[in-house]
Scaffold this motif. Sequence first.
Motif, PDB file in Angstrom:
ATOM      1  N   VAL A 135       0.825  -1.206   0.000  1.00  0.00           N
ATOM      2  CA  VAL A 135       0.000   0.000   0.000  1.00  0.00           C
ATOM      3  C   VAL A 135       0.863   1.262   0.000  1.00  0.00           C
ATOM      4  O   VAL A 135       0.662   2.175  -0.818  1.00  0.00           O
ATOM      5  CB  VAL A 135      -0.950  -0.012   1.214  1.00  0.00           C
ATOM      6  N   ARG A 136       1.839   1.334   0.900  1.00  0.00           N
ATOM      7  CA  ARG A 136       2.702   2.525   0.969  1.00  0.00           C
ATOM      8  C   ARG A 136       3.503   2.697  -0.310  1.00  0.00           C
ATOM      9  O   ARG A 136       3.648   3.818  -0.825  1.00  0.00           O
ATOM     10  CB  ARG A 136       3.642   2.429   2.180  1.00  0.00           C
ATOM     11  N   ASN A 193      -2.231   1.717   9.349  1.00  0.00           N
ATOM     12  CA  ASN A 193      -1.883   0.367   9.804  1.00  0.00           C
ATOM     13  C   ASN A 193      -1.805  -0.640   8.661  1.00  0.00           C
ATOM     14  O   ASN A 193      -1.310  -1.745   8.843  1.00  0.00           O
ATOM     15  CB  ASN A 193      -2.908  -0.117  10.836  1.00  0.00           C
ATOM     16  N   GLN A 194      -2.307  -0.262   7.482  1.00  0.00           N
ATOM     17  CA  GLN A 194      -2.251  -1.160   6.329  1.00  0.00           C
ATOM     18  C   GLN A 194      -1.086  -0.844   5.404  1.00  0.00           C
ATOM     19  O   GLN A 194      -1.010  -1.376   4.294  1.00  0.00           O
ATOM     20  CB  GLN A 194      -3.564  -1.069   5.530  1.00  0.00           C
ATOM     21  N   ASP A 227      -4.119  -6.336  -2.496  1.00  0.00           N
ATOM     22  CA  ASP A 227      -5.168  -7.348  -2.685  1.00  0.00           C
ATOM     23  C   ASP A 227      -6.040  -7.495  -1.444  1.00  0.00           C
ATOM     24  O   ASP A 227      -7.159  -8.009  -1.527  1.00  0.00           O
ATOM     25  CB  ASP A 227      -4.545  -8.706  -3.025  1.00  0.00           C
ATOM     26  N   SER A 228      -5.529  -7.043  -0.294  1.00  0.00           N
ATOM     27  CA  SER A 228      -6.283  -7.176   0.952  1.00  0.00           C
ATOM     28  C   SER A 228      -7.272  -6.036   1.167  1.00  0.00           C
ATOM     29  O   SER A 228      -8.043  -6.055   2.126  1.00  0.00           O
ATOM     30  CB  SER A 228      -5.306  -7.226   2.140  1.00  0.00           C
ATOM     31  N   ARG A 261      -9.316   0.829  -1.844  1.00  0.00           N
ATOM     32  CA  ARG A 261      -8.467   0.944  -3.031  1.00  0.00           C
ATOM     33  C   ARG A 261      -8.645   2.326  -3.688  1.00  0.00           C
ATOM     34  O   ARG A 261      -7.671   2.952  -4.110  1.00  0.00           O
ATOM     35  CB  ARG A 261      -8.803  -0.170  -4.031  1.00  0.00           C
ATOM     36  N   GLN A 262      -9.888   2.790  -3.768  1.00  0.00           N
ATOM     37  CA  GLN A 262     -10.118   4.099  -4.373  1.00  0.00           C
ATOM     38  C   GLN A 262      -9.601   5.226  -3.493  1.00  0.00           C
ATOM     39  O   GLN A 262      -9.157   6.256  -3.998  1.00  0.00           O
ATOM     40  CB  GLN A 262     -11.607   4.292  -4.668  1.00  0.00           C
TER      41      GLN A 262
END
Length: 228
Positions: free
Chosen positions: A100-101, A133-134, A140-141, A147-148
Amino acid sequence: MSSTLIVEKVQIEISRPKQALTGSKKIVIRADFQVAPGDRLAIQAPSGFGKSTLFRAIAGFIPVQSGRILLEPGWDLLPIHQRKVGFLFQDAALFPHLNVRENLEYALRLQGVGAEERRARAEAALARIGLKNQAEQSTDSLSGGERQRIALSRTWLIHPKLVLLDEPFSALDAGLQREMQDWVVELHRENPVPLLWITHDSSGLERVATRKMEGRQVEGDVRIFAAS
């Protein structure tokens, strides 16, 4: 300081799909309008009308046959990744091999931003949207809404000079659509560059747009996008 987007007497010609049984061999798109800093122009037309093709031309991905598209002197001569155009599509277009980052950092890396600053700006953006935290998780999680949110954050993270939104929220439910539309307005007020949003329906226009323009078809396969 932001500049006005000028789309002046532009003509784009694209070939019709080979399977098309009627109509001319080419579709002609003509566009003539301006978008000032702080403006959020919504362009409404049916699916398949040529809205996304117009966006690709504005961004520099495809050539125009005539006319000019200009944001500031020399802007059209820059490589696409240096034009600082923020894109957001219906598909969030996140990279599955990056976490994500790293997805947020990617756009900054293309702009030549150093590693330390990239990480700091990405982490600040994740904290703002409640996804800190993600940061190390796979994309995919994430849910569709998450996601948007990541994709929208990435759009503004580069401090864009122009923002292009291509029906980015049409796959979300009504509640999430309203949330994302309000966030677009909030982010745009912080960085009031020219913003174009294309859509095939009118839902949400009153929440986002400061101006609206409808595509119209004339002379068979000629599609017009022009200020009235």
